[in-house]
Scaffold this motif. Structure first.
Motif, PDB file in Angstrom:
ATOM      1  N   GLY A   1      19.666 -11.008  16.123  1.00  0.00           N
ATOM      2  CA  GLY A   1      20.197  -9.990  15.025  1.00  0.00           C
ATOM      3  C   GLY A   1      19.760  -8.584  15.654  1.00  0.00           C
ATOM      4  N   SER A   2      20.217  -7.671  14.423  1.00  0.00           N
ATOM      5  CA  SER A   2      19.997  -6.243  15.032  1.00  0.00           C
ATOM      6  C   SER A   2      19.562  -5.525  13.599  1.00  0.00           C
ATOM      7  CB  SER A   2      21.153  -5.626  15.455  1.00  0.00           C
ATOM      8  OG  SER A   2      22.208  -5.672  14.660  1.00  0.00           O
ATOM      9  N   GLY A   3      19.064  -4.544  13.800  1.00  0.00           N
ATOM     10  CA  GLY A   3      18.504  -3.768  12.383  1.00  0.00           C
ATOM     11  C   GLY A   3      16.961  -3.795  12.520  1.00  0.00           C
TER      12      GLY A   3
ATOM     13  N   ALA B   1      13.288  -4.735  12.066  1.00  0.00           N
ATOM     14  CA  ALA B   1      12.573  -5.764  12.546  1.00  0.00           C
ATOM     15  C   ALA B   1      11.765  -6.384  11.379  1.00  0.00           C
ATOM     16  CB  ALA B   1      11.724  -5.596  13.531  1.00  0.00           C
TER      17      ALA B   1
ATOM     18  N   VAL C   1      18.703 -12.964   9.660  1.00  0.00           N
ATOM     19  CA  VAL C   1      19.564 -12.211  10.490  1.00  0.00           C
ATOM     20  C   VAL C   1      20.958 -11.572   9.724  1.00  0.00           C
ATOM     21  CG1 VAL C   1      21.099 -12.579  12.523  1.00  0.00           C
ATOM     22  CG2 VAL C   1      18.821 -13.428  12.501  1.00  0.00           C
TER      23      VAL C   1
ATOM     24  N   HIS D   1      18.819  -7.765   9.797  1.00  0.00           N
ATOM     25  CA  HIS D   1      17.504  -7.750  10.384  1.00  0.00           C
ATOM     26  C   HIS D   1      17.668  -8.231  11.888  1.00  0.00           C
ATOM     27  CE1 HIS D   1      15.064  -6.524   6.925  1.00  0.00           C
ATOM     28  NE2 HIS D   1      15.760  -7.252   6.293  1.00  0.00           N
ATOM     29  N   ARG D   2      16.646  -7.577  12.725  1.00  0.00           N
ATOM     30  CA  ARG D   2      16.214  -8.083  14.286  1.00  0.00           C
ATOM     31  C   ARG D   2      14.940  -9.054  13.663  1.00  0.00           C
ATOM     32  NH1 ARG D   2      13.944  -4.956  19.497  1.00  0.00           N
ATOM     33  NH2 ARG D   2      14.554  -6.645  21.059  1.00  0.00           N
TER      34      ARG D   2
END
Length: 253
Positions: free
Chosen positions: A9-11, A13, A35, A39-40
């Motif tokens: 994921g990204s964003g 943590a 995810v 979120h990461r």
């Protein structure tokens, strides 16, 4: 050594820290929803659990978690900790308060806590079974002690596998983790301390006490839960975590 971990994921943590009767697989049900929520997500195995080997010298689990954040280039993160993982989350947040944006603690231990007679009795039974080589019985003792009435047989089998693997790995242990003497007053992150009504008194008392010890903490008791709510009612616990992480209308940063 960097401990074994998964990242997706990204964003903002979120780091998931497991109980000492489990490993990072305990977060299977929360992984994808976090995810998908932007979120990461990182989950890791402490030393002697899952895919992380034992250490041959004294070590710090909280230090390992902070080293993992540095390795991944994560400057700030929310920490979600279950049981022993909650204790490590508190320790990491006290050691590096500027790195922790939020703390979600599920049946968390606490640095410096002195176990009750009830918890000592459990530990004595477990030690006696292990010393007698009755490992399967020690596994069952943990499954029955740490899971509440909502846990189905699939969940019990899942915990049974994780606990058995941990015992098998740790039988050869000659060193353990250092117990940091930390100042919880250094923690600044908003904190949700969750307890289960069917848990050992120690963990209910820790959760209830944290709002008086931390500057921005609240306690919530789940009437249906034992010690591991994320396994006992996965969807409900995931929703609880997401609500806390996003309670200001956006992913916690």
């Amino acid at each position: 050594m960097i401990i074994s971990h998964d990242v997706a994921g990204s964003g903002p943590a979120v780091v998931l820290l497991h109980s000492s009767v489990c490993d990072r697989r305990m977060w299977d049900a929360q992984w994808q929803p976090l995810v998908d929520a932007g979120h990461r997500v990182v989950r890791c195995d402490f030393r002697g659990f899952g895919d992380t080997p034992l250490a041959d010298a004294p070590y710090s689990d909280a230090g390992d978690v902070l080293a993992l954040l540095d390795h991944l280039g994560i400057g700030t993160a929310a920490l979600v900790g279950a049981s022993y993982g909650g204790r490590i989350a508190l320790t990491a947040a006290a050691l590096r308060p500027e790195a922790v944006t939020r703390l979600a603690l599920l049946g968390a231990g606490m640095p410096g806590h002195q176990p009750s007679d009830t918890l000592r009795a459990f530990g004595g039974r477990e030690d006696a079974l292990i010393e007698a080589g009755r490992i399967d019985e020690a596994v069952e003792l943990n499954v029955e002690s740490w899971l509440g009435p909502e846990a189905d047989e699939r969940t019990r089998a899942h915990v049974r596998r994780m606990q058995r693997h941990a015992f098998d790995v740790q039988m050869t242990a000659t060193v353990g983790s250092d117990r940091e003497d930390v100042d919880l007053g250094r923690i600044t992150a908003p904190t949700l301390a969750v307890s289960g009504a069917h848990d050992f008194p120690d963990f209910r008392e820790i959760a209830a006490a944290l709002p008086a010890l931390l500057p921005d903490a609240r306690h919530q008791e789940l009437p249906w839960a034992g010690h591991l709510p994320s396994l006992e009612r996965p969807a409900e616990t995931t929703a609880l975590l997401l609500a806390f992480l996003h309670e200001d209308g956006r992913a916690a940063r």
